[in-house]
Structures are given as C-alpha cells and as structure tokens.
Design a protein around this motif. Structure first.
Motif, PDB file in Angstrom:
ATOM      1  N   UNK A   3      16.273  49.331 181.048  1.00  0.00           N
ATOM      2  CA  UNK A   3      15.662  50.105 179.970  1.00  0.00           C
ATOM      3  C   UNK A   3      15.625  49.202 178.738  1.00  0.00           C
ATOM      4  N   UNK A   4      14.454  49.065 178.101  1.00  0.00           N
ATOM      5  CA  UNK A   4      14.366  48.183 176.938  1.00  0.00           C
ATOM      6  C   UNK A   4      15.205  48.709 175.773  1.00  0.00           C
ATOM      7  N   UNK A   5      15.637  47.788 174.909  1.00  0.00           N
ATOM      8  CA  UNK A   5      16.445  48.164 173.744  1.00  0.00           C
ATOM      9  C   UNK A   5      15.644  49.018 172.765  1.00  0.00           C
ATOM     10  N   UNK A   6      14.350  48.744 172.634  1.00  0.00           N
ATOM     11  CA  UNK A   6      13.491  49.533 171.755  1.00  0.00           C
ATOM     12  C   UNK A   6      12.167  49.798 172.451  1.00  0.00           C
ATOM     13  N   UNK A   7      11.559  50.911 172.102  1.00  0.00           N
ATOM     14  CA  UNK A   7      10.240  51.270 172.616  1.00  0.00           C
ATOM     15  C   UNK A   7       9.625  52.282 171.666  1.00  0.00           C
ATOM     16  N   UNK A   8       8.320  52.392 171.690  1.00  0.00           N
ATOM     17  CA  UNK A   8       7.633  53.348 170.819  1.00  0.00           C
ATOM     18  C   UNK A   8       7.619  54.748 171.423  1.00  0.00           C
ATOM     19  N   UNK A   9       7.516  54.821 172.756  1.00  0.00           N
ATOM     20  CA  UNK A   9       7.388  56.118 173.437  1.00  0.00           C
ATOM     21  C   UNK A   9       8.239  56.125 174.691  1.00  0.00           C
ATOM     22  N   UNK A  10       8.899  57.249 174.938  1.00  0.00           N
ATOM     23  CA  UNK A  10       9.615  57.468 176.191  1.00  0.00           C
ATOM     24  C   UNK A  10       8.894  58.581 176.937  1.00  0.00           C
ATOM     25  N   UNK A  11       8.478  58.299 178.159  1.00  0.00           N
ATOM     26  CA  UNK A  11       7.831  59.291 179.009  1.00  0.00           C
ATOM     27  C   UNK A  11       8.859  59.723 180.041  1.00  0.00           C
ATOM     28  N   UNK A  12       9.135  61.019 180.085  1.00  0.00           N
ATOM     29  CA  UNK A  12      10.117  61.544 181.033  1.00  0.00           C
ATOM     30  C   UNK A  12       9.365  62.161 182.199  1.00  0.00           C
ATOM     31  N   UNK A  13       9.474  61.515 183.360  1.00  0.00           N
ATOM     32  CA  UNK A  13       8.817  61.994 184.564  1.00  0.00           C
ATOM     33  C   UNK A  13       7.664  61.101 184.969  1.00  0.00           C
ATOM     34  N   UNK A  14       7.671  60.721 186.239  1.00  0.00           N
ATOM     35  CA  UNK A  14       6.634  59.838 186.758  1.00  0.00           C
ATOM     36  C   UNK A  14       5.606  60.552 187.601  1.00  0.00           C
ATOM     37  N   UNK A  15       5.396  61.825 187.324  1.00  0.00           N
ATOM     38  CA  UNK A  15       4.381  62.583 188.051  1.00  0.00           C
ATOM     39  C   UNK A  15       2.998  62.305 187.492  1.00  0.00           C
ATOM     40  N   UNK A  16       2.016  63.117 187.857  1.00  0.00           N
ATOM     41  CA  UNK A  16       0.642  62.891 187.413  1.00  0.00           C
ATOM     42  C   UNK A  16       0.490  62.856 185.889  1.00  0.00           C
ATOM     43  N   UNK A  17       1.147  63.757 185.190  1.00  0.00           N
ATOM     44  CA  UNK A  17       1.036  63.781 183.722  1.00  0.00           C
ATOM     45  C   UNK A  17       1.699  62.550 183.108  1.00  0.00           C
ATOM     46  N   UNK A  18       2.873  62.186 183.610  1.00  0.00           N
ATOM     47  CA  UNK A  18       3.576  61.018 183.093  1.00  0.00           C
ATOM     48  C   UNK A  18       2.816  59.732 183.339  1.00  0.00           C
ATOM     49  N   UNK A  19       2.240  59.595 184.522  1.00  0.00           N
ATOM     50  CA  UNK A  19       1.484  58.387 184.829  1.00  0.00           C
ATOM     51  C   UNK A  19       0.179  58.334 184.039  1.00  0.00           C
TER      52      UNK A  19
END
Length: 64
Positions: free
Chosen positions: A6-22
């Motif tokens: 997991x990167x130390x910093x990021x602009x956005x976190x997406x929770x879930x790798x389903x259709x909406x997350x992808x």
C-alpha cells in the motif's frame, strides 16, 4: 511495488474491486489521478461476481 504493498500517500482510496471499483479505477487512471484499490481478495477471480452492469456504468465504459 508489489501487488500487496500500500503506498504511503495517494489521492483516492477505492474500497472494493468489483465492477464499480474497477470502473472508478479506470476513470481515475485516465484522468491521471493517483489511487489505490483495496479488496478483500488477494487476487481477482476468473468469474464475475456481478449479475448486471448498470446503464450508467455501461455509458461511462462506452466513452472509452
């Protein structure tokens, strides 16, 4: 970076790798936004967990 890192910093976190997350991930990647996807599974399944794709999601994908 490994797939489980997991990167130390990021602009956005997406929770879930389903259709909406992808869909969100692809849209953010196209816009050049840094993001990370967090999913319960370590790697994707070779079968779909989605019964349907909503028309609004299909409209976004059609623009690609």
């Amino acid at each position: 970076m490994g797939t489980n890192a997991i990167p130390a910093t990021t602009s956005v976190v997406i929770v879930g790798g389903g259709p909406a997350g992808m869909t969100a991930a692809i849209t953010l990647a196209d816009a050049g936004v840094d993001f990370v996807v967090l999913d319960q599974l370590a790697e994707g399944l070779n079968t779909s967990r989605a019964a349907v794709v909503r028309s609004s999601t299909a409209a976004v994908k059609a623009s690609w």
